[in-house]
Write a protein that holds these residues in place. Structure first.
Motif, PDB file in Angstrom:
ATOM      1  N   ASP A   1       2.117   2.626   6.497  1.00 15.23           N
ATOM      2  CA  ASP A   1       1.017   3.232   5.745  1.00 15.23           C
ATOM      3  C   ASP A   1       1.437   4.102   4.577  1.00 15.23           C
ATOM      4  N   ALA A   2       2.598   4.741   4.644  1.00 15.03           N
ATOM      5  CA  ALA A   2       2.965   5.703   3.594  1.00 15.03           C
ATOM      6  C   ALA A   2       4.478   5.845   3.528  1.00 15.03           C
ATOM      7  N   MET A   3       4.949   6.277   2.377  1.00  8.06           N
ATOM      8  CA  MET A   3       6.396   6.363   2.151  1.00  8.06           C
ATOM      9  C   MET A   3       6.671   7.415   1.084  1.00  8.06           C
ATOM     10  N   LEU A   4       7.819   8.117   1.210  1.00  9.62           N
ATOM     11  CA  LEU A   4       8.249   9.052   0.174  1.00  9.62           C
ATOM     12  C   LEU A   4       9.747   9.273   0.271  1.00  9.62           C
ATOM     13  N   PHE A   5      10.314   9.807  -0.808  1.00 14.94           N
ATOM     14  CA  PHE A   5      11.700  10.247  -0.823  1.00 14.94           C
ATOM     15  C   PHE A   5      11.714  11.766  -0.894  1.00 14.94           C
ATOM     16  N   MET A   6      12.522  12.370  -0.005  1.00 11.33           N
ATOM     17  CA  MET A   6      12.630  13.821   0.032  1.00 11.33           C
ATOM     18  C   MET A   6      13.682  14.327  -0.948  1.00 11.33           C
ATOM     19  N   ASN A   7      14.597  13.449  -1.315  1.00 15.07           N
ATOM     20  CA  ASN A   7      15.599  13.704  -2.349  1.00 15.07           C
ATOM     21  C   ASN A   7      16.126  12.341  -2.784  1.00 15.07           C
ATOM     22  N   GLU A   8      17.207  12.309  -3.547  1.00 14.01           N
ATOM     23  CA  GLU A   8      17.711  11.043  -4.076  1.00 14.01           C
ATOM     24  C   GLU A   8      18.315  10.140  -2.996  1.00 14.01           C
ATOM     25  N   LYS A   9      18.639  10.696  -1.858  1.00 16.11           N
ATOM     26  CA  LYS A   9      19.276   9.917  -0.795  1.00 16.11           C
ATOM     27  C   LYS A   9      18.353   9.637   0.397  1.00 16.11           C
ATOM     28  N   GLU A  10      17.539  10.622   0.756  1.00 16.52           N
ATOM     29  CA  GLU A  10      16.782  10.532   2.004  1.00 16.52           C
ATOM     30  C   GLU A  10      15.324  10.155   1.747  1.00 16.52           C
ATOM     31  N   GLY A  11      14.899   9.053   2.368  1.00 11.67           N
ATOM     32  CA  GLY A  11      13.522   8.590   2.272  1.00 11.67           C
ATOM     33  C   GLY A  11      12.964   8.277   3.645  1.00 11.67           C
TER      34      GLY A  11
ATOM     35  N   GLY B   1      19.907   6.398  -0.201  1.00 19.82           N
ATOM     36  CA  GLY B   1      19.159   6.088  -1.416  1.00 19.82           C
ATOM     37  C   GLY B   1      18.324   4.837  -1.335  1.00 19.82           C
ATOM     38  N   GLY B   2      18.079   4.332  -0.126  1.00 17.73           N
ATOM     39  CA  GLY B   2      17.209   3.166   0.047  1.00 17.73           C
ATOM     40  C   GLY B   2      17.946   1.855   0.208  1.00 17.73           C
ATOM     41  N   ASN B   3      19.277   1.888   0.303  1.00 13.61           N
ATOM     42  CA  ASN B   3      20.033   0.651   0.511  1.00 13.61           C
ATOM     43  C   ASN B   3      19.808   0.083   1.904  1.00 13.61           C
ATOM     44  N   THR B   4      19.788   0.958   2.904  1.00 17.49           N
ATOM     45  CA  THR B   4      19.555   0.539   4.294  1.00 17.49           C
ATOM     46  C   THR B   4      18.535   1.462   4.929  1.00 17.49           C
ATOM     47  N   TRP B   5      17.753   0.898   5.864  1.00 20.53           N
ATOM     48  CA  TRP B   5      16.716   1.647   6.568  1.00 20.53           C
ATOM     49  C   TRP B   5      16.855   1.414   8.062  1.00 20.53           C
ATOM     50  N   THR B   6      16.576   2.468   8.845  1.00 21.46           N
ATOM     51  CA  THR B   6      16.702   2.396  10.295  1.00 21.46           C
ATOM     52  C   THR B   6      15.432   2.946  10.942  1.00 21.46           C
TER      53      THR B   6
ATOM     54  N   ARG C   1       0.816  -1.220   0.000  1.00 20.33           N
ATOM     55  CA  ARG C   1       0.000   0.000   0.000  1.00 20.33           C
ATOM     56  C   ARG C   1       0.847   1.266   0.000  1.00 20.33           C
ATOM     57  N   SER C   2       2.174   1.118   0.029  1.00 16.96           N
ATOM     58  CA  SER C   2       3.067   2.277   0.001  1.00 16.96           C
ATOM     59  C   SER C   2       4.030   2.131  -1.162  1.00 16.96           C
ATOM     60  N   ILE C   3       4.332   3.248  -1.814  1.00 17.51           N
ATOM     61  CA  ILE C   3       5.231   3.230  -2.963  1.00 17.51           C
ATOM     62  C   ILE C   3       5.944   4.576  -3.036  1.00 17.51           C
ATOM     63  N   ALA C   4       7.220   4.550  -3.432  1.00 20.87           N
ATOM     64  CA  ALA C   4       8.010   5.771  -3.595  1.00 20.87           C
ATOM     65  C   ALA C   4       9.090   5.477  -4.628  1.00 20.87           C
ATOM     66  N   GLN C   5       9.780   6.532  -5.055  1.00 17.94           N
ATOM     67  CA  GLN C   5      10.783   6.337  -6.094  1.00 17.94           C
ATOM     68  C   GLN C   5      11.937   7.315  -5.976  1.00 17.94           C
ATOM     69  N   THR C   6      13.087   6.881  -6.529  1.00 15.95           N
ATOM     70  CA  THR C   6      14.211   7.752  -6.840  1.00 15.95           C
ATOM     71  C   THR C   6      14.390   7.708  -8.358  1.00 15.95           C
ATOM     72  N   ASN C   7      15.439   8.295  -8.853  1.00 17.45           N
ATOM     73  CA  ASN C   7      15.650   8.272 -10.302  1.00 17.45           C
ATOM     74  C   ASN C   7      15.876   6.871 -10.835  1.00 17.45           C
ATOM     75  N   ASN C   8      16.483   6.001 -10.022  1.00 22.45           N
ATOM     76  CA  ASN C   8      16.862   4.679 -10.500  1.00 22.45           C
ATOM     77  C   ASN C   8      16.033   3.534  -9.934  1.00 22.45           C
ATOM     78  N   SER C   9      15.273   3.780  -8.876  1.00 22.44           N
ATOM     79  CA  SER C   9      14.602   2.678  -8.188  1.00 22.44           C
ATOM     80  C   SER C   9      13.183   3.039  -7.788  1.00 22.44           C
ATOM     81  N   VAL C  10      12.371   1.997  -7.652  1.00 20.60           N
ATOM     82  CA  VAL C  10      11.033   2.103  -7.074  1.00 20.60           C
ATOM     83  C   VAL C  10      11.019   1.270  -5.796  1.00 20.60           C
ATOM     84  N   PHE C  11      10.354   1.779  -4.756  1.00 15.72           N
ATOM     85  CA  PHE C  11      10.289   1.090  -3.474  1.00 15.72           C
ATOM     86  C   PHE C  11       8.830   0.799  -3.142  1.00 15.72           C
TER      87      PHE C  11
END
Length: 218
Positions: A133-143, A162-167, A89-99
Motif C-alpha cells: 500500500d505505501a512506500m518511502l525512503f528514510m534516507n539514501e540507503k534505507e527504505g 539504496g533499493g538494490n535488494t529488499w527483504t 499505487r506506491s512510489i518513493a525516491q532517492t537522489n538517483n532512483s525512483v521506485f
C-alpha cells in the motif's frame, strides 16, 4: 426638497462601501492558477515531486514524469511483464532512483534510473493475499514498504542498500493485526518518518497507529 439631499448622501455611502470592499483582503484565502499537465486515460495514485519533475505511476502498466520547466520534455512509458496488467499505487525516491510498487498478486517493485530511465525489477512476491500500500525512503540507503497481512501481521519489506535488494520482515518482530485490519492504498499518506520515528496507520475493522523507533524492525 428632502429627496434631493438624500440622493447625494446615498451615492456617497454606496461609494464608501464599494471602496472598503475592494481594499479588504482575507488572510485565509489565496488565488492559485490551475493548468492541465496531462491528458490521458489513467488512474494515478502514486505521485511525488522531484525538483522540477512530477513523477507518477498508475494503472495500465504506466509510469512517467511531467516537467514544470519551460520547453522541457515530459515522459511516459509502460512496463511489460508476461502480459500482466500492472497497477502502481506506491512510489518513493532517492537522489538517483525512483521506485514504484504494484498492488495485488504478484507484488512487483521496480527501480527506475532517473538519468537513463532504465527499469529493473528489484523485488517480487507471490501470495494470494499480497497487497502493498505505501512506500518511502528514510534516507539514501534505507527504505520501507508496507502492505496488508499475508499471515497475522502486516507485510513489511525493507532495503538497506539504496533499493538494490529488499527483504520481508518476519512476523515475530511485528505487531499482530486484528481480524479485518489492513492498510489503505492511500497514495503513501498512511506512512511517514519524522524525527527518528516511523509512523504507520491501519484501518478496516480495527484502526491503529503504529510507531517504531528503529525504522520498522520492531
Amino acid at each position: 426638497m428632502i429627496e434631493y439631499y438624500l440622493l447625494p448622501l446615498l451615492l456617497v455611502l454606496l461609494n464608501a462601501c464599494k471602496s472598503t470592499h475592494e481594499t479588504k483582503t482575507n488572510p485565509y484565502y489565496t488565488k492559485i492558477k490551475i493548468d492541465t499537465l496531462l491528458h490521458d486515460k489513467i488512474s494515478v495514485r502514486a505521485l511525488l515531486v522531484d525538483q522540477h519533475k512530477i513523477w507518477y505511476a498508475g494503472n495500465g502498466n504506466k509510469f512517467g514524469f511531467l516537467t514544470l520547466e519551460k520547453d522541457a520534455q515530459s515522459y511516459q512509458t509502460t512496463i511489460q511483464n508476461n502480459n500482466l496488467k500492472l497497477e502502481f499505487r506506491s512510489i518513493a525516491q532517492t537522489n538517483n532512483s525512483v521506485f514504484i510498487l504494484t498492488v495485488a498478486n504478484p507484488a512487483l517493485l521496480y527501480r527506475i534510473d532517473k538519468k537513463t530511465l532504465q527499469t529493473e525489477l528489484v523485488y517480487q512476491e507471490q501470495h494470494e493475499k499480497v497487497f502493498y500500500d505505501a512506500m518511502l525512503f528514510m534516507n539514501e540507503k534505507e527504505g520501507i514498504a508496507i502492505g496488508d497481512p499475508t499471515e497475522n501481521c502486516p507485510s513489511i519489506i525493507k532495503t538497506a542498500d539504496g533499493g538494490n535488494t529488499w527483504t520481508k520482515l518476519p512476523c515475530s518482530t511485528l505487531p499482530q493485526f486484528a481480524t479485518g485490519e489492513s492498510f489503505f492504498a492511500a497514495s503513501n499518506t498512511n506512512i511517514t518518518y519524522k524525527e527518528g520515528k516511523l509512523f504507520m496507520v491501519s484501518g478496516g475493522k480495527s484502526a491503529n497507529c503504529y510507531v517504531s523507533d528503529n525504522k520498522g524492525f520492531s
